[in-house]
Design a protein around this motif. Structure first.
Motif: not given
Length: 241
Positions: A68-71, A103-106, A108-114
C-alpha cells in the motif's frame, strides 16, 4: 571369620533380584510421565500452531502495508506528473495508470481490513490456547513433581544396591563368581536355587541324583540343575522345614 561363599551367593542373588525390581520400577516412570504430560503436550502443539498462524498473518499484514505504501508513493508521483504532461494523450495515459494504481490500493486496503479482523480472531484463539495450556500445566505440575521425586528416590536406592552388590560379589571366590556372573549376563533372573529337603531342585523341582545331593550339601562344587540350569546350593540352615 572367613566369609561363607554360599551365604555371599545368596546375598548376591537377593540384591540382584531387588535391583531387577528397582530397574523395572524405574522403567515405568517414563510412560507414566508421558501419559501425565500428554494433555499438556497436545495443548502445547495447538498453542504453537495458533502462534505460528498469527505470525503468518502479521507477516501478510506487513506485506500489505508495504504494498500500500508503494502504491501511495506511485500515486503521488503520477499526480505530480499530471502537472507536467504536454498533451491530452499523455494526460489520458497518466489518468489510466493512476486509476489502476488507485484500484489496486483499494484492494490492498480492503484485504488489510479483512486480515486485521482475522488477526483479532487469531489473537483471541491464541490467548485462549495459552490460558488452557497454563491451566493444564498447573494441574499436572504437582503430580509430575511427585513422580520425579519418587524416581530420584528410586535411583538413589539403585545406586546403593549397586554398591552393596559390588561388596557382596567381592566376598565370593573368583571361580564361583565368574560362573554366577556368566549366567547373569545371559539374562537369567534366578541364578541360584536351594536343594529341597527331599533332594529336588528348588526352582524346577526336578530330582537331583543322590551323589550330587551330597556334593551340593557339602558345597564342594558349583553344581547346576540338569533340567533348568540354576546353580544348586544347600538349604538355608535358618529356614524352617
Amino acid at each position: 571369620m572367613a566369609d561363607n561363599p554360599i551365604e555371599s551367593l545368596r546375598d548376591l542373588q537377593r540384591i540382584d533380584l531387588e535391583i531387577d525390581g528397582v530397574r523395572s520400577r524405574i522403567a515405568e516412570f517414563e510412560p507414566l510421565l508421558e501419559k501425565l504430560e500428554e494433555p499438556a503436550l497436545k495443548l502445547e502443539k495447538e498453542t504453537e500452531a495458533a502462534r505460528s498462524r498469527l505470525q503468518e498473518m502479521k507477516l501478510d499484514e506487513r506485506r500489505l502495508e508495504l504494498s500500500a505504501d508503494e502504491r501511495r508513493a506511485r500515486m503521488k508521483k503520477l499526480q505530480e506528473r499530471l502537472n507536467t504532461v504536454r498533451n491530452l494523450r499523455e494526460e489520458a495515459a497518466v489518468h489510466a495508470e493512476l486509476d489502476l494504481v488507485r484500484r489496486a490500493l483499494e484492494a490492498d486496503e480492503q484485504e488489510a481490513l479483512t486480515l486485521l479482523d482475522q488477526i483479532r480472531q487469531a489473537e483471541a484463539v491464541l490467548e485462549e490456547a495459552e490460558r488452557n495450556l497454563d491451566e493444564a500445566r498447573q494441574e499436572i505440575e504437582p503430580k509430575r513433581l511427585e513422580l520425579v521425586k519418587e524416581r530420584k528416590s528410586i535411583n538413589t536406592r539403585l545406586s546403593k544396591l549397586k554398591s552393596q552388590r559390588e561388596e557382596s560379589a567381592s566376598r565370593i571366590p573368583e571361580p564361583r563368581r565368574r560362573i554366577y556372573e556368566s549366567l547373569k549376563a545371559r539374562g537369567r533372573s534366578i541364578i541360584l536355587a536351594e536343594l529341597t529337603p527331599d533332594g529336588a531342585c528348588g526352582h524346577c523341582y526336578s530330582m537331583i541324583p543322590l551323589q550330587l545331593q551330597t556334593e551340593i550339601r557339602a558345597s564342594t562344587a558349583m553344581i547346576r540343575c540338569e533340567t533348568c540350569g540354576v546353580i544348586m546350593i544347600p538349604r538355608d540352615p535358618g529356614a524352617s522345614e
